[in-house]
Design a protein around this motif. Sequence first.
Motif, PDB file in Angstrom:
ATOM      1  N   UNK A  70       0.813  -1.217   0.000  1.00  0.00           N
ATOM      2  CA  UNK A  70       0.000   0.000   0.000  1.00  0.00           C
ATOM      3  C   UNK A  70       0.847   1.268   0.000  1.00  0.00           C
ATOM      4  N   UNK A  71       2.139   1.134   0.274  1.00  0.00           N
ATOM      5  CA  UNK A  71       3.006   2.313   0.237  1.00  0.00           C
ATOM      6  C   UNK A  71       3.170   2.880  -1.164  1.00  0.00           C
ATOM      7  N   UNK A  72       2.758   2.106  -2.182  1.00  0.00           N
ATOM      8  CA  UNK A  72       2.797   2.631  -3.547  1.00  0.00           C
ATOM      9  C   UNK A  72       1.933   3.876  -3.685  1.00  0.00           C
ATOM     10  N   UNK A  73       0.873   3.946  -2.875  1.00  0.00           N
ATOM     11  CA  UNK A  73      -0.007   5.108  -2.964  1.00  0.00           C
ATOM     12  C   UNK A  73       0.695   6.388  -2.525  1.00  0.00           C
ATOM     13  N   UNK A  74       1.663   6.278  -1.644  1.00  0.00           N
ATOM     14  CA  UNK A  74       2.357   7.468  -1.155  1.00  0.00           C
ATOM     15  C   UNK A  74       3.735   7.641  -1.771  1.00  0.00           C
ATOM     16  N   UNK A  75       4.429   6.521  -2.031  1.00  0.00           N
ATOM     17  CA  UNK A  75       5.797   6.610  -2.548  1.00  0.00           C
ATOM     18  C   UNK A  75       5.889   6.588  -4.066  1.00  0.00           C
ATOM     19  N   UNK A  76       4.836   6.122  -4.726  1.00  0.00           N
ATOM     20  CA  UNK A  76       4.875   6.051  -6.182  1.00  0.00           C
ATOM     21  C   UNK A  76       5.583   4.797  -6.675  1.00  0.00           C
ATOM     22  N   UNK A  77       5.548   4.606  -7.992  1.00  0.00           N
ATOM     23  CA  UNK A  77       6.169   3.444  -8.629  1.00  0.00           C
ATOM     24  C   UNK A  77       7.670   3.662  -8.764  1.00  0.00           C
ATOM     25  N   UNK A  78       8.483   2.609  -8.693  1.00  0.00           N
ATOM     26  CA  UNK A  78       9.933   2.778  -8.854  1.00  0.00           C
ATOM     27  C   UNK A  78      10.272   3.509 -10.153  1.00  0.00           C
ATOM     28  N   UNK A  79      11.187   4.457 -10.106  1.00  0.00           N
ATOM     29  CA  UNK A  79      11.475   5.260 -11.295  1.00  0.00           C
ATOM     30  C   UNK A  79      12.111   4.460 -12.431  1.00  0.00           C
ATOM     31  N   UNK A  80      12.632   3.263 -12.165  1.00  0.00           N
ATOM     32  CA  UNK A  80      13.264   2.476 -13.231  1.00  0.00           C
ATOM     33  C   UNK A  80      12.244   1.977 -14.246  1.00  0.00           C
ATOM     34  N   UNK A  81      10.986   1.870 -13.836  1.00  0.00           N
ATOM     35  CA  UNK A  81       9.945   1.362 -14.719  1.00  0.00           C
ATOM     36  C   UNK A  81       9.029   2.492 -15.136  1.00  0.00           C
ATOM     37  N   UNK A  82       8.562   2.419 -16.359  1.00  0.00           N
ATOM     38  CA  UNK A  82       7.651   3.434 -16.845  1.00  0.00           C
ATOM     39  C   UNK A  82       6.838   2.926 -18.016  1.00  0.00           C
ATOM     40  N   UNK A  83       5.691   3.547 -18.246  1.00  0.00           N
ATOM     41  CA  UNK A  83       4.875   3.212 -19.393  1.00  0.00           C
ATOM     42  C   UNK A  83       4.272   1.825 -19.331  1.00  0.00           C
ATOM     43  N   UNK A  84       4.273   1.145 -20.490  1.00  0.00           N
ATOM     44  CA  UNK A  84       3.642  -0.170 -20.590  1.00  0.00           C
ATOM     45  C   UNK A  84       4.338  -1.211 -19.725  1.00  0.00           C
ATOM     46  N   UNK A  85       5.674  -1.125 -19.626  1.00  0.00           N
ATOM     47  CA  UNK A  85       6.408  -2.095 -18.807  1.00  0.00           C
ATOM     48  C   UNK A  85       5.982  -1.997 -17.347  1.00  0.00           C
ATOM     49  N   UNK A  86       5.804  -0.786 -16.854  1.00  0.00           N
ATOM     50  CA  UNK A  86       5.360  -0.609 -15.476  1.00  0.00           C
ATOM     51  C   UNK A  86       3.946  -1.138 -15.285  1.00  0.00           C
ATOM     52  N   UNK A  87       3.077  -0.926 -16.286  1.00  0.00           N
ATOM     53  CA  UNK A  87       1.704  -1.419 -16.185  1.00  0.00           C
ATOM     54  C   UNK A  87       1.658  -2.941 -16.154  1.00  0.00           C
ATOM     55  N   UNK A  88       2.500  -3.580 -16.964  1.00  0.00           N
ATOM     56  CA  UNK A  88       2.553  -5.041 -16.966  1.00  0.00           C
ATOM     57  C   UNK A  88       3.074  -5.557 -15.630  1.00  0.00           C
ATOM     58  N   UNK A  89       4.141  -4.929 -15.131  1.00  0.00           N
ATOM     59  CA  UNK A  89       4.688  -5.346 -13.831  1.00  0.00           C
ATOM     60  C   UNK A  89       3.658  -5.160 -12.722  1.00  0.00           C
ATOM     61  N   UNK A  90       2.915  -4.071 -12.798  1.00  0.00           N
ATOM     62  CA  UNK A  90       1.900  -3.834 -11.781  1.00  0.00           C
ATOM     63  C   UNK A  90       0.776  -4.870 -11.875  1.00  0.00           C
ATOM     64  N   UNK A  91       0.403  -5.258 -13.098  1.00  0.00           N
ATOM     65  CA  UNK A  91      -0.640  -6.272 -13.264  1.00  0.00           C
ATOM     66  C   UNK A  91      -0.225  -7.592 -12.626  1.00  0.00           C
ATOM     67  N   UNK A  92       1.038  -7.969 -12.797  1.00  0.00           N
ATOM     68  CA  UNK A  92       1.528  -9.214 -12.187  1.00  0.00           C
ATOM     69  C   UNK A  92       1.518  -9.086 -10.663  1.00  0.00           C
ATOM     70  N   UNK A  93       2.019  -7.953 -10.156  1.00  0.00           N
ATOM     71  CA  UNK A  93       2.008  -7.743  -8.709  1.00  0.00           C
ATOM     72  C   UNK A  93       0.583  -7.689  -8.167  1.00  0.00           C
ATOM     73  N   UNK A  94      -0.309  -7.089  -8.924  1.00  0.00           N
ATOM     74  CA  UNK A  94      -1.727  -7.002  -8.552  1.00  0.00           C
ATOM     75  C   UNK A  94      -2.304  -8.412  -8.383  1.00  0.00           C
ATOM     76  N   UNK A  95      -2.058  -9.268  -9.387  1.00  0.00           N
ATOM     77  CA  UNK A  95      -2.595 -10.623  -9.329  1.00  0.00           C
ATOM     78  C   UNK A  95      -2.077 -11.391  -8.127  1.00  0.00           C
ATOM     79  N   UNK A  96      -0.785 -11.303  -7.867  1.00  0.00           N
ATOM     80  CA  UNK A  96      -0.209 -12.010  -6.725  1.00  0.00           C
ATOM     81  C   UNK A  96      -0.734 -11.453  -5.407  1.00  0.00           C
ATOM     82  N   UNK A  97      -0.973 -10.156  -5.351  1.00  0.00           N
ATOM     83  CA  UNK A  97      -1.492  -9.557  -4.124  1.00  0.00           C
ATOM     84  C   UNK A  97      -2.927 -10.003  -3.849  1.00  0.00           C
ATOM     85  N   UNK A  98      -3.741 -10.163  -4.897  1.00  0.00           N
ATOM     86  CA  UNK A  98      -5.107 -10.625  -4.661  1.00  0.00           C
ATOM     87  C   UNK A  98      -5.118 -12.067  -4.148  1.00  0.00           C
ATOM     88  N   UNK A  99      -4.174 -12.882  -4.615  1.00  0.00           N
ATOM     89  CA  UNK A  99      -4.070 -14.247  -4.087  1.00  0.00           C
ATOM     90  C   UNK A  99      -3.743 -14.207  -2.600  1.00  0.00           C
TER      91      UNK A  99
END
Length: 257
Positions: A70-99
């Motif tokens: 939940x710290x992503x809401x305050x700290x933001x996404x890591x600056x190394x990732x951006x655009x579509x790559x960040x969205x894909x990485x977030x989707x994978x993290x999202x799925x694992x978090x729901x599990x």
Amino acid sequence: MLDATTRSGGTATVSPRAAAELAVAAAGPVAPTGFAARVTRVLLSPWSRLSLLVALLASAATTVVLFQPQQLLTNGWPPQLGGAAAAVAYAVAYGLCTVAFVPRPLLNLAAGALFGSQLGLASALAGTVLGAGVAFCLGRVLGQEALRPLLRGKWLKGADGQLSRHGFRTMLAMRLFPGVPFAASNYCAAVSRMGLLPFLLATGLGSIPNTAAYVVAGARASTPTSPAFLIALACIALPGLAGAVVAWRKRHRLRGR
């Protein structure tokens, strides 16, 4: 040769040793016996697999608590990732978090805040379907065989029958209806005889309205008086209120029977 077939009076006879070898070959491979076989049966038993599922889910939940996504809401996404790559990485993290039982509203708000409405919605929906699919497969492989014999109550049998016979429309309604826990519906479907493809299709379609409302609210959180933010809040609040009214009325009908 004495162990081979011999001919006597124009007929073929088989020696006892050859007959025994043929019988063993026809019976197929002999099941292993002994300590190793008993250990294998115990490890592959339904309750051992269910225990493994519980251990995996507990470990995933503990990991989430320690890393605090939940710290992503305050700290933001890591600056190394951006655009579509960040969205894909977030989707994978999202799925694992729901599990690991992280609430989807929090993840949807974060998707909107990090990627905006359109890319955030695509990432959140992909993560929703991914997480549901992972939970379904885990529940089907590790939990179904142990849990199905426990479906003896009236309500449990009714839910199992509904999901088994009308899986797509039942799961679609569960995704559209607010208040149904996401993880619980995943594992209920896994224990039933519902197919994986209808489950994923119903999850993807039924999750669009609620997910879109939260993502837009997260994207427009910096302008709480904007029409888009107010409409998103209404889309979140009104279905929840309608669901509470329906549940209240059904509760009183059941009491009156």
